[in-house]
Design an enzyme around this catalytic site. Structure first.
Site, PDB file in Angstrom:
ATOM      1  N   PHE A 165     -34.203  -7.521   2.583  1.00  0.00           N
ATOM      2  CA  PHE A 165     -34.449  -8.941   2.849  1.00  0.00           C
ATOM      3  C   PHE A 165     -35.813  -9.193   3.504  1.00  0.00           C
ATOM      4  O   PHE A 165     -36.282  -8.393   4.310  1.00  0.00           O
ATOM      5  CB  PHE A 165     -33.337  -9.512   3.736  1.00  0.00           C
ATOM      6  CG  PHE A 165     -31.962  -9.305   3.166  1.00  0.00           C
ATOM      7  CD1 PHE A 165     -31.556  -9.998   2.035  1.00  0.00           C
ATOM      8  CD2 PHE A 165     -31.091  -8.387   3.728  1.00  0.00           C
ATOM      9  CE1 PHE A 165     -30.300  -9.787   1.473  1.00  0.00           C
ATOM     10  CE2 PHE A 165     -29.835  -8.166   3.185  1.00  0.00           C
ATOM     11  CZ  PHE A 165     -29.434  -8.867   2.051  1.00  0.00           C
ATOM     12  N   ASP A 166     -36.401 -10.328   3.122  1.00  0.00           N
ATOM     13  CA  ASP A 166     -37.664 -10.779   3.720  1.00  0.00           C
ATOM     14  C   ASP A 166     -37.437 -11.932   4.689  1.00  0.00           C
ATOM     15  O   ASP A 166     -38.255 -12.171   5.576  1.00  0.00           O
ATOM     16  CB  ASP A 166     -38.626 -11.267   2.629  1.00  0.00           C
ATOM     17  CG  ASP A 166     -38.919 -10.183   1.603  1.00  0.00           C
ATOM     18  OD1 ASP A 166     -39.094  -9.021   2.013  1.00  0.00           O
ATOM     19  OD2 ASP A 166     -38.941 -10.502   0.397  1.00  0.00           O
TER      20      ASP A 166
END
Length: 304
Positions: A22-23
């Site tokens: 995830f960013d």
């Protein structure tokens, strides 16, 4: 066979794999970062860890009583560095929806507010006119003159085209009467969120959803909700931050709002923490409102 969530606490390899996926992390606040005015140990350090890895953090809350500026003050008082642009609260979500999505032509776009100053601040920020809210003239008992003026319309504002219901600590019969008659005249029915309760002092109190229930009962209408799990809120957040949903994870403590919000928004993942409302048995039970992809006992477990 229902897929149960992966337990990350104490498993460094699983935590690393999770973080790499995830960013962007959408974080609920109460029950995740803190409870009331008590910050959970390790919260500040966990947020520092996420930011040090280049993750974008967005604070997403259904609390409509506070504006983004109020929320930033609370975050800073807890030792959590933040900017107003990282905060997405249901009062702001409602104002954005009214101004940029509903776009009712003025002057018929005035809002009648059931709620506190957080809503008023955010409506002002979007240039939206409103009445009600914290106006002291509505915080009193109803009189025979009120009945007459509301019934014949002389006490109603013809430019009100929206009723927005949020958490109102001073809700009363007079306020509900005004709201009902605006809705009966065709005003659009919006709710900042529909949470039945809110956590405080190690127990629960009526939430914003409890304010709109009498109006639902009177009109037979369901409001458009602008807080979690409403996808109107997700669309507003995506519009502001332009993130990739598949690289975004929703972190929360409530299955029926936070986790459902992430699942229905088709985010890449959802992470439940056990420091708030929902517990492990809730998603293991038949008919669970939503099942997270991952869970930890507490947010700080992500530090390994």
């Amino acid at each position: 066979m229902v897929q149960l969530p992966r337990h990350l606490s104490g498993d460094q390899a699983a935590i690393n794999e999770f973080l790499d996926k995830f960013d962007v992390f959408l974080l609920d606040c109460d029950g995740v970062l803190w409870s009331g005015d008590h910050i959970f140990p390790g919260t500040v350090e966990t947020l520092e860890l996420l930011r040090s890895k280049g993750k974008q953090v967005v604070f997403v809350t259904n609390n409509s009583t506070k504006s983004r500026a109020d929320y930033q003050k609370k975050l800073m008082s807890m030792g959590i560095p933040s900017s107003i642009d990282e905060i997405f609260a249901s009062a702001y979500s409602s104002a954005v929806y009214i101004a940029r999505i509903l776009k009712i032509p003025p002057p018929k776009n005035k809002v009648y507010v059931l709620g506190e100053s957080g809503i008023e601040t955010e409506l002002k920020s979007e240039g939206i006119e409103f009445i009600g809210g914290t106006d002291p003239s509505y915080r009193r008992d109803i009189t025979p003159e009120d009945y007459k003026g509301i019934a014949d319309g002389s006490l109603l504002d013809d430019n009100v085209g929206i009723v927005l219901a949020g958490l109102d600590f001073h809700v009363n019969y007079l306020k509900l009467s005004h709201a009902y008659h605006y809705l009966a005249r065709g005003a659009k029915f919006l709710a900042t969120n529909t949470d039945s309760t809110l956590p405080s002092n190690h127990t629960f109190f009526p939430g914003a959803g409890s304010i709109s229930i009498p109006l639902i009962n009177m009109t037979g209408q369901q409001p458009t909700a602008l807080g979690k799990p409403s996808q109107a809120m997700m669309d507003s957040i995506e519009g502001k931050f332009q993130f990739d949903r598949k690289r975004t994870c929703m972190v929360g403590d409530r299955l029926d709002t936070d986790i459902r919000f992430g699942i229905e928004g088709k985010l890449g993942g959802t992470l439940a923490v056990l420091t708030g409302v929902s517990k492990k048995g809730d998603w293991e039970a038949e008919g669970a409102p939503a099942i997270p992809a991952y869970y930890v006992e507490k947010l700080s477990d992500l530090r390994g």
